[in-house]
Write a protein that holds these residues in place. Structure first.
Motif, PDB file in Angstrom:
ATOM      1  N   GLY A  81       0.821  -1.211   0.000  1.00 14.45           N
ATOM      2  CA  GLY A  81       0.000   0.000   0.000  1.00 14.45           C
ATOM      3  C   GLY A  81       0.850   1.255   0.000  1.00 14.45           C
ATOM      4  O   GLY A  81       0.516   2.236  -0.675  1.00 14.45           O
ATOM      5  N   ARG A  82       1.949   1.225   0.759  1.00 18.59           N
ATOM      6  CA  ARG A  82       2.834   2.402   0.772  1.00 18.59           C
ATOM      7  C   ARG A  82       3.484   2.607  -0.594  1.00 18.59           C
ATOM      8  O   ARG A  82       3.654   3.748  -1.054  1.00 18.59           O
ATOM      9  CB  ARG A  82       3.883   2.245   1.872  1.00 18.59           C
ATOM     10  CG  ARG A  82       3.303   2.383   3.274  1.00 18.59           C
ATOM     11  CD  ARG A  82       4.384   2.400   4.336  1.00 18.59           C
ATOM     12  NE  ARG A  82       4.941   1.081   4.579  1.00 18.59           N
ATOM     13  CZ  ARG A  82       4.443   0.184   5.418  1.00 18.59           C
ATOM     14  NH1 ARG A  82       3.354   0.477   6.119  1.00 18.59           N
ATOM     15  NH2 ARG A  82       5.013  -0.989   5.600  1.00 18.59           N
ATOM     16  N   THR A  83       3.833   1.506  -1.257  1.00 20.17           N
ATOM     17  CA  THR A  83       4.395   1.626  -2.617  1.00 20.17           C
ATOM     18  C   THR A  83       3.341   2.160  -3.576  1.00 20.17           C
ATOM     19  O   THR A  83       3.637   3.009  -4.427  1.00 20.17           O
ATOM     20  CB  THR A  83       4.906   0.262  -3.100  1.00 20.17           C
ATOM     21  OG1 THR A  83       5.849  -0.257  -2.166  1.00 20.17           O
ATOM     22  CG2 THR A  83       5.566   0.378  -4.461  1.00 20.17           C
ATOM     23  N   LEU A  84       2.099   1.664  -3.449  1.00 16.87           N
ATOM     24  CA  LEU A  84       1.016   2.156  -4.299  1.00 16.87           C
ATOM     25  C   LEU A  84       0.771   3.638  -4.082  1.00 16.87           C
ATOM     26  O   LEU A  84       0.516   4.387  -5.037  1.00 16.87           O
ATOM     27  CB  LEU A  84      -0.265   1.364  -4.008  1.00 16.87           C
ATOM     28  CG  LEU A  84      -0.321  -0.072  -4.534  1.00 16.87           C
ATOM     29  CD1 LEU A  84      -1.539  -0.799  -3.973  1.00 16.87           C
ATOM     30  CD2 LEU A  84      -0.356  -0.086  -6.060  1.00 16.87           C
ATOM     31  N   LYS A  85       0.856   4.063  -2.835  1.00 17.12           N
ATOM     32  CA  LYS A  85       0.691   5.496  -2.552  1.00 17.12           C
ATOM     33  C   LYS A  85       1.806   6.299  -3.208  1.00 17.12           C
ATOM     34  O   LYS A  85       1.588   7.400  -3.741  1.00 17.12           O
ATOM     35  CB  LYS A  85       0.686   5.735  -1.043  1.00 17.12           C
ATOM     36  CG  LYS A  85       0.374   7.177  -0.652  1.00 17.12           C
ATOM     37  CD  LYS A  85       0.323   7.346   0.846  1.00 17.12           C
ATOM     38  CE  LYS A  85      -0.063   8.773   1.206  1.00 17.12           C
ATOM     39  NZ  LYS A  85       0.846   9.786   0.639  1.00 17.12           N
ATOM     40  N   GLY A  86       3.018   5.734  -3.196  1.00 16.49           N
ATOM     41  CA  GLY A  86       4.131   6.401  -3.873  1.00 16.49           C
ATOM     42  C   GLY A  86       3.878   6.534  -5.369  1.00 16.49           C
ATOM     43  O   GLY A  86       4.157   7.580  -5.972  1.00 16.49           O
ATOM     44  N   TYR A  87       3.315   5.472  -5.977  1.00 15.72           N
ATOM     45  CA  TYR A  87       2.968   5.542  -7.403  1.00 15.72           C
ATOM     46  C   TYR A  87       1.906   6.614  -7.654  1.00 15.72           C
ATOM     47  O   TYR A  87       1.966   7.350  -8.643  1.00 15.72           O
ATOM     48  CB  TYR A  87       2.463   4.187  -7.884  1.00 15.72           C
ATOM     49  CG  TYR A  87       3.555   3.152  -8.091  1.00 15.72           C
ATOM     50  CD1 TYR A  87       4.819   3.525  -8.527  1.00 15.72           C
ATOM     51  CD2 TYR A  87       3.311   1.798  -7.870  1.00 15.72           C
ATOM     52  CE1 TYR A  87       5.821   2.572  -8.719  1.00 15.72           C
ATOM     53  CE2 TYR A  87       4.301   0.847  -8.061  1.00 15.72           C
ATOM     54  CZ  TYR A  87       5.553   1.252  -8.482  1.00 15.72           C
ATOM     55  OH  TYR A  87       6.548   0.313  -8.671  1.00 15.72           O
TER      56      TYR A  87
END
Length: 504
Positions: free
Chosen positions: A451-457
């Motif tokens: 989820g944190r990576t998705l937020k970064g995207y």
């Protein structure tokens, strides 16, 4: 709305769109990564649900002693008594001779209380306008433990009460049930608990003027019985394996078995119990089947082929494709999201190790193989379990408790834990790791790693889209400047041509 190409004659709108396609390539790659990661997150959650469902199945079958104590009970007179196992781990055999069934105490009104059923819904003031209605009366009744309730229940009444509301209150809150009989016009009372009172000569007691004068009830069931309008409570009397005894109810427990007395015929009735091998076998078999389905599914996930040439489609790409083409493309694009995943691979290894381990401290079988469950010799099965039904059935028939201990033993050390407990510990640990990685359906992106990576995207996409808007605006400004320059050049050319032509 932009109107372009008037001076140059060029389709600048199309040219800018084509140039923006090149500018969007990095953004499309980010969006492809985001889409793929969302698929991966969803696949993790799907695997997590399968782990959760299997954990619940294991807990609700193998860890419950009730799974293994199911027994079949035979009786020489099933219409007279019935016996079923509730929580006994041992077998139950013997004789019962029933002398008397338990009965509940009863009482009836001494005279007609109401004239018809319609009077039930009339207020007390409407039925007897001249009566001075008391505000309360008390009912005491035998309790489940065989003692008369010394406090009782106070029934509140007033002139606006109806007999129906009073009867409803009695039935809901007191220790008796009450009905109105329209034929006789009387009220009949029955104790909710059968048997003879241990601390009183009565099983039902009424006090208060309303009960006495309006309901026309005696003060207790013994007085009513003396006047032939009631009965005493009676205990069940029977002889069990030579022991004469009594019970307050016709349904009671002996050694973990529930006995129900149906008839008093004063004749010896024999009964015996044995493990219900079929039902226990069914529970263990269901566990094995679900385990095999789980590891087959998880193995297929970590071995699924990944098609690197098939990336997630952009909106523009989908617009140029048919629905079936999109479906087939995405089927390959979604493949392999959990390929060689370390969390699931580790879980599969730990599950196999747990089921192949020995359980210390148990008196019977300490390995699955000893009760007829082994690991498949076919390496293509990836550790599936195989049941020797004849051997498993014999192990259950000989001692179902040893099967329970094998799965559910709760020793002080890990080596003394039952196989099902080891499985559940592994499943809980795996689910925790999956949730840390992919979250749950209700989790926000900041609480798990994907989820944190998705937020970064998402942040990258937002910044890139803002940059694209700036680039597009710059292109339009540049082409607008070109159009203006061409207009000025055309104007100057016309002026010069006009000037030279005028000189001639």
């Amino acid at each position: 709305m932009r109107i372009t190409g008037l001076a140059s004659g060029m389709d600048t709108e199309t040219m800018i769109k084509d140039m923006m396609k090149a500018q969007r390539i990095p953004l499309d790659k980010i969006m492809q990564k985001k889409q793929y990661m969302e698929w991966q997150r969803d696949d993790y959650r799907s695997a997590n649900k399968k782990l959760f469902d299997f954990r619940n199945l294991t807990n609700d079958t193998l860890l419950r002693q009730s799974t293994y104590i199911q027994k079949t009970v035979t009786s020489s007179a099933p219409d007279d008594i019935s016996v079923r196992n509730v929580n006994s781990t041992s077998d139950f055999t013997g004789k019962i001779k029933v002398e008397q069934l338990a009965e509940s105490a009863t009482m009836q009104s001494s005279g007609r209380v109401l004239n018809s059923e319609a009077d039930l819904k009339k207020t007390l003031k409407e039925i007897k306008p001249t009566i001075n209605v008391p505000t309360t009366f008390n009912i005491k009744a035998i309790k489940e433990d065989g003692n008369l309730d010394t406090k009782g229940y106070d029934v509140k009444v007033d002139e606006n009460s109806t007999m129906q509301s009073i009867l409803d209150d009695i039935n809901k809150n007191s220790g008796v049930t009450a009905i109105f009989d329209s034929f006789t016009g009387k009220i009949a009372i029955t104790a909710k608990n059968s048997g003879s009172s241990q601390n009183s000569s009565n099983e039902i007691e009424f006090s208060g003027d309303f009960a006495k004068y309006f309901m026309q009830m005696d003060t207790n069931n013994v007085a009513a019985a003396t006047a032939s309008r009631g009965t005493d409570g009676k205990n069940a009397k029977f002889t069990f394996n030579g022991l004469e005894t009594q019970r307050q109810s016709n349904v009671f427990l002996i050694n973990g078995f529930e006995v129900t007395l149906k008839k008093a015929n004063n004749t010896d009735i024999t009964f015996s119990s044995a493990p219900d091998t079929g039902k226990i076998l069914e529970s263990v078999t269901k566990f094995v089947d679900e385990y095999n389905k789980l590891i087959e599914n998880l193995n297929s996930e970590i071995r699924e082929k990944k098609y690197r040439d098939f990336q997630p489609l952009s909106t523009e790409q989908k617009a140029d494709m048919k629905e079936k083409e999109i479906e087939l493309w995405e089927e390959k694009a979604k493949s392999g999201t959990l390929r060689n995943d370390s969390v699931i691979s580790s879980a599969l290894s730990q599950l196999r190790t747990a089921l192949n381990s020995a359980v210390g401290g148990v008196t019977g079988a300490d390995r699955l193989s000893e009760i007829g469950i082994t690991t498949s010799s076919n390496y293509m099965d990836n550790g599936k379990l195989v049941i020797d039904e004849e051997k498993l059935r014999k192990a259950i028939s000989d001692d179902p408790n040893q099967v329970y201990e094998l799965f559910a033993a709760d020793g002080a050390t890990d080596s003394e834990k039952g196989l099902a407990r080891k499985l559940i510990a592994t499943l809980d640990d795996t689910r925790k790791k999956v949730i840390e990685k992919a979250g749950t359906d209700t989790a926000v992106n900041t609480t798990f790693s994907l989820g944190r990576t998705l937020k970064g995207y998402d942040d990258q996409i937002t910044r890139f889209e803002a940059r694209l808007e700036m680039v597009e605006s710059r292109y339009y400004k540049q082409f607008s400047a070109m159009e203006s320059a061409i207009l000025r050049a055309n104007s100057q050319s016309s002026y010069l041509m006009s000037a030279f032509g005028g000189g001639q």
